[in-house]
Design a protein around this motif. Structure first.
Motif, PDB file in Angstrom:
ATOM      1  N   UNK A 104      43.806  35.811  52.061  1.00 33.16           N
ATOM      2  CA  UNK A 104      44.104  35.013  50.715  1.00 33.16           C
ATOM      3  C   UNK A 104      44.238  35.751  49.449  1.00 33.16           C
ATOM      4  N   UNK A 105      45.373  35.724  49.159  1.00 33.16           N
ATOM      5  CA  UNK A 105      45.898  36.390  48.006  1.00 33.16           C
ATOM      6  C   UNK A 105      44.956  36.091  46.709  1.00 33.16           C
ATOM      7  N   UNK A 106      44.375  37.603  46.414  1.00 30.64           N
ATOM      8  CA  UNK A 106      43.386  37.310  45.262  1.00 30.64           C
ATOM      9  C   UNK A 106      44.268  37.456  43.986  1.00 30.64           C
ATOM     10  N   UNK A 107      44.047  36.736  43.142  1.00 33.83           N
ATOM     11  CA  UNK A 107      44.905  36.822  41.870  1.00 33.83           C
ATOM     12  C   UNK A 107      44.059  37.894  40.829  1.00 33.83           C
ATOM     13  N   UNK A 108      44.846  38.992  40.288  1.00 32.66           N
ATOM     14  CA  UNK A 108      44.391  39.415  39.485  1.00 32.66           C
ATOM     15  C   UNK A 108      44.978  39.519  38.074  1.00 32.66           C
ATOM     16  N   UNK A 109      43.994  39.455  37.226  1.00 36.00           N
ATOM     17  CA  UNK A 109      44.304  39.314  35.827  1.00 36.00           C
ATOM     18  C   UNK A 109      44.017  40.505  34.976  1.00 36.00           C
TER      19      UNK A 109
END
Length: 294
Positions: A104-109
């Protein structure tokens, strides 16, 4: 053992079965059992040679018919060789890689700081319950993400020493930093009208309100009722009982005499009246002193 096809046709009428007959009967029973449980066409060790006989490639044995081969597969020799082959294959087989897990691609902010907030304390006039209303502003919240919240025990956090008297309420929304509020560790009323949240997508404001459950009142100890006609003394003023000297006025400055108090004033003492002392008579000087002056 089946005796119906032997001599005499009646049980006990024939002679004792020989060893060959017993073996033939055992192989027949094993063949019938194998036909019910094993599909011979799917057996990897079954082979029919050019002479019309059957071979077992595992045990290297020769059989005249299918029944003989099936009886052989149920025997001790074939089962032992099957166990050895399975152990050898398991030892020599290379380690299979584990199946790839779905990543699962972790969204980075990039964090942009803490959001603005407003906390309002309220009390329900009907039930007397205390409540807290939180208003969190997220004007630059990420697209497709909604604010989240949860309560955290004092023993879960690692910022302050744990204190069971407090709990924490956390708010999170990307790309803002997570903020927490320290509230009393009291039971929260989760009723529908006592706990609600609202996310206003137009104004980008998140609202949360919850009520604390009412704490049980401590019963006051009731002593025996005083008899009728008895008056209680008035309560003491703050600071403890006052002495008699406290009621006296302070002395005037400059060493002036204290003015007399009126009769009957508090702090005055009824002292007996004393007469004034008479003046002491003076003695005349001796004649020697008079002569020395001349």
């Amino acid at each position: 053992m089946d005796f119906q096809h032997r001599a005499g046709g009646k049980t006990g009428s024939g002679g004792v079965a020989s060893a060959s007959e017993s073996n033939r009967d055992r192989r027949e029973r094993l063949r019938q059992l194998a036909l019910e449980t094993i599909d011979i066409n799917k057996d990897p060790y079954f082979m029919k040679n050019h002479l019309g006989s059957y071979e077992c490639k595992l045990c290297l044995t020769l059989h005249n018919n299918e029944g003989s081969y099936l009886a052989h597969t149920q025997g001790k020799k074939h089962q032992t060789n099957l166990a050895r082959r399975a152990a050898k294959e398991a030892k020599e087989a290379p380690a299979q890689p584990a199946p790839a897990k779905v990543k699962v691609e972790v969204k980075k902010f990039v964090k942009i700081g803490r959001p603005g907030y407003k906390v309002t304390k309220q009390r329900d006039p009907e039930t007397g319950q205390q409540s807290l209303l939180f208003q969190i502003d997220y004007p630059e919240i990420a697209e497709g993400i909604g604010p989240r919240h949860r309560f955290m025990s004092a023993y879960e956090q690692r910022i302050e020493p744990p204190d069971r008297r407090w709990q924490y309420l956390l708010f999170a929304a990307e790309p803002y930093e997570t903020i927490a509020f320290k509230v009393p560790s009291r039971e929260i009323d989760k009723a529908e009208s006592r706990f609600w949240t609202h996310w206003n997508k137009e104004t980008k404001q998140f609202f949360l309100q919850f009520h604390f459950k009412m704490e049980k009142a401590i019963p006051q100890s009731t002593g025996p009722m005083p008899p009728s006609g008895v008056k209680h003394p008035p309560p003491l003023m703050s600071g403890g009982p006052r002495s008699v000297n406290d009621s006296l006025p302070p002395p005037p400055p400059g060493g002036m005499p204290v003015p007399p108090l009126p009769p009957g004033a508090p702090g005055t003492h009824q002292m007996p009246h004393q007469m004034p002392m008479p003046p002491m008579p003076m003695r005349p000087p001796p004649p020697e002193a008079l002569m020395s002056n001349n």
